[in-house]
Design an enzyme around this catalytic site. Structure first.
Site: not given
Ligand SMILES: O=P(O)(O)OC[C@H]1O[C@](O)(CO)[C@@H](O)[C@@H]1O
Length: 536
Positions: A196, A202, A254-255, A340, A371, A500
């Site tokens: 987003k 990452e 995002g979620r 979240e 199990h 972060k």
């Molecule tokens: O889509 P982005 O901006 O890379 O964010 C990834 C994820 O990181 C967060 O902002 C925090 O973990 C989530 O809410 C989101 O889904």
């Protein structure tokens, strides 16, 4: 009805066994609801009619209905980020008008949906030509909401997957991308960078690694990269041409984003038609959530049962137990969705919450979980409300006997949790084993099950794209209702920021650019260990 009244009802419930409630013949009917192929059974909980009315009154008093209408209308209900919350627009049918700041957002949503479908189809049928010919593999690079939705959906809908292979890379651990790239041909691979913000460290690290991997073999790397993002400047800076960017607006959290561009990998896997069926399932649940009375409204009821267990009865966690191997990643998806969204400590106005917020969510498909951790669920000291899910049919007609066993196990677990096994029954079971009285008693106590443990079951006919859409939207709205009743803003996630920020600083310390001086002793020791043992 207020929380104090519910606490009194909770006290009463503690002294009663769920089985007693089944003395009324119609309990199964009174405490279950159906909607469009789904059956939600909450009769195996310790909720009686008085409690159900009290919970529904709680929802009404908390203004769930007007808050719901405000969300669908596009009001700026995400007050800490001053945003609307309109993931529902991503699955809204053509002809819907949804205005944000006076502007109808639907033409743009529909145009992007159509572009996605054209692109996905072209990748599937080979019209989108990579430098080495037809795309064989797609890698979705993203994390959190830019990963969990599509990875869960692609696994869930494996029987509908007739497009290229789809892989997901989320973790910054180089192992994830290394293991994924191994064996793939860069010339026939499409990389989707899903973020987003297009700043998530990452994802940007993994995307850069994928770009280097592809550049070693492919002349025009940008041609095999796609971006899914709200941040056009950032996607351009990364080198992705605007025609390969599928944008969305900041009113999609995002979620909550798998319904739009973030779902592109899923659309490529199952095809635009089945993806549309998934959207229709979500839209059908939206209509139900908007129209059904509170007492008949599946998301509202799911939320109220959750609040009863966590906030009133004090059960700390909630297990999500799909008896559907292909829902393997659903517990992880729901972890982000619920934790979240509702893992908060302050109310909308910034004051401290006066009760616990969202529960810990965890789970694993049945029968595997049986199990592993069901021992604790049945006999441990903690009560874990269980949410079972199960389909009447699988997708393997030749393996119907497997499916019968699967369903039998699911139904057995909820029955066992409720019924338990008395000490008398345990004694009778082992009475012919030759134990003396003391040993018989000791052995029987180990075989005793207290029972009276609550569970719900969400049953469906078959896990089709439409059913998956209904189920995901059901849980989204459930989380919303819980958040409204708790007075939480379910749509921000400030709690992920501090880690972060510190990680950015520690990155500099670990690479030797900064000293660890300001850190606590533990962190300094761990830094020293890592630096002393780092690969050279
Ligand atoms: O889509 P982005 O901006 O890379 O964010 C990834 C994820 O990181 C967060 O902002 C925090 O973990 C989530 O809410 C989101 O889904």
């Amino acid at each position: 009805m207020d929380w104090n009244g519910l606490a009194d009802l909770g006290e009463k419930a503690r002294s009663r066994h769920i089985l007693e409630l089944f003395e009324k013949d119609d309990r199964d009917q009174v405490f279950s609801r159906t909607f469009d192929g789904l059956l939600f059974d909450f009769s195996k909980t310790n909720i009686d009619e008085t409690t159900l009315s009290a919970l529904v009154a709680l929802a009404r008093d908390a203004q769930v209905e007007p808050r719901r209408d405000a969300m669908f209308r596009g009001d700026l209900i995400n007050i800490t980020e001053d945003r609307a919350v309109l993931h529902t627009a991503l699955r809204a049918p053509e002809g819907t008008v949804i205005k944000v700041g006076g502007q109808d957002v639907m033409p743009e949503v529909l145009a992007t949906r159509a572009r996605m479908a054209t692109f996905a189809q072209a990748v599937r049928d080979g019209a989108f030509s990579a430098q080495g010919g037809k795309i064989t593999d797609v890698i979705n690079i993203g994390i959190g909401g830019s990963d969990l939705g599509p990875v869960m959906g692609v696994l869930a809908l494996a029987p509908y997957h007739d497009g290229p292979r789809v892989h997901f890379v989320s973790n910054v651990d180089g192992a994830h991308i290394a293991d994924t790239l191994r064996g793939l041909n860069p010339e026939t691979t499409l990389v989707i960078v899903a973020s987003k913000t297009f700043t998530t460290s990452e994802t940007m690290t993994n995307a850069a690694t994928a770009r280097d991997w592809m550049a070693a073999k492919v002349a025009d790397v940008g041609a095999q990269f796609v971006a899914l993002s709200t941040a056009e400047e950032n996607t351009a800076a990364f080198g992705i041409a605007p025609e390969q960017v599928f944008g969305f607006e900041d009113w999609v959290g995002g979620r909550y984003s798998m319904w739009g561009p973030i779902g592109l990998s899923m659309m490529i896997a199952i095809g635009p038609e089945d993806f549309t069926a998934f959207l229709r399932g979500g839209a059908a649940m939206d209509a139900h959530f908007r129209e059904a009375a509170l007492a008949d409204n599946l998301p509202v009821l799911l939320a109220l049962v959750g609040l009863w267990h966590h906030q009133v009865m004090g059960y700390a966690t909630r297990a999500v137990l799909p008896y559907e191997q292909r829902l393997l990643r659903l517990p992880a998806y729901l972890q982000q969705l619920e934790m979240e969204s509702n893992g908060k400590r302050v109310a909308m106005d910034g004051s401290d919450l006066d009760r616990v917020s969202g529960p810990v969510i965890w789970g694993e498909p049945g029968t595997n979980g049986q199990h592993a951790f069901y021992q604790l669920i049945h006999q441990g000291m903690e009560i874990v409300p269980c949410e079972f899910m199960v389909g009447a049919q699988g997708h393997e007609p030749d393996l119907a006997h497997h499916h019968t066993l699967l369903v039998a196990n699911c139904l057995a677990q909820s029955e066992a949790l409720m019924r338990g096994r008395s000490l008398d029954q345990a004694r009778a079971m082992i009475s012919d084993m030759g134990f003396d009285d003391a040993e018989l008693e000791r052995q029987a106590r180990h075989r005793f099950f207290p029972g009276n443990r609550p569970s719900t079951t969400l049953a469906y006919d078959r896990l089709t794209p439409r059913r998956l859409g209904q189920i995901v939207a059901l849980y989204e709205h459930r989380v919303f209702v819980e958040g409204v009743i708790l007075g939480i803003n379910s749509f921000d996630q400030w709690g992920v920021e501090l880690g972060k920020e510190l990680a950015a600083g520690l990155g500099q310390i670990l690479s030797g650019e900064e000293a660890a001086d300001g850190k606590d002793g533990s962190t300094r020791m761990l830094v020293a260990y890592m630096m002393g043992n780092a690969a050279r």
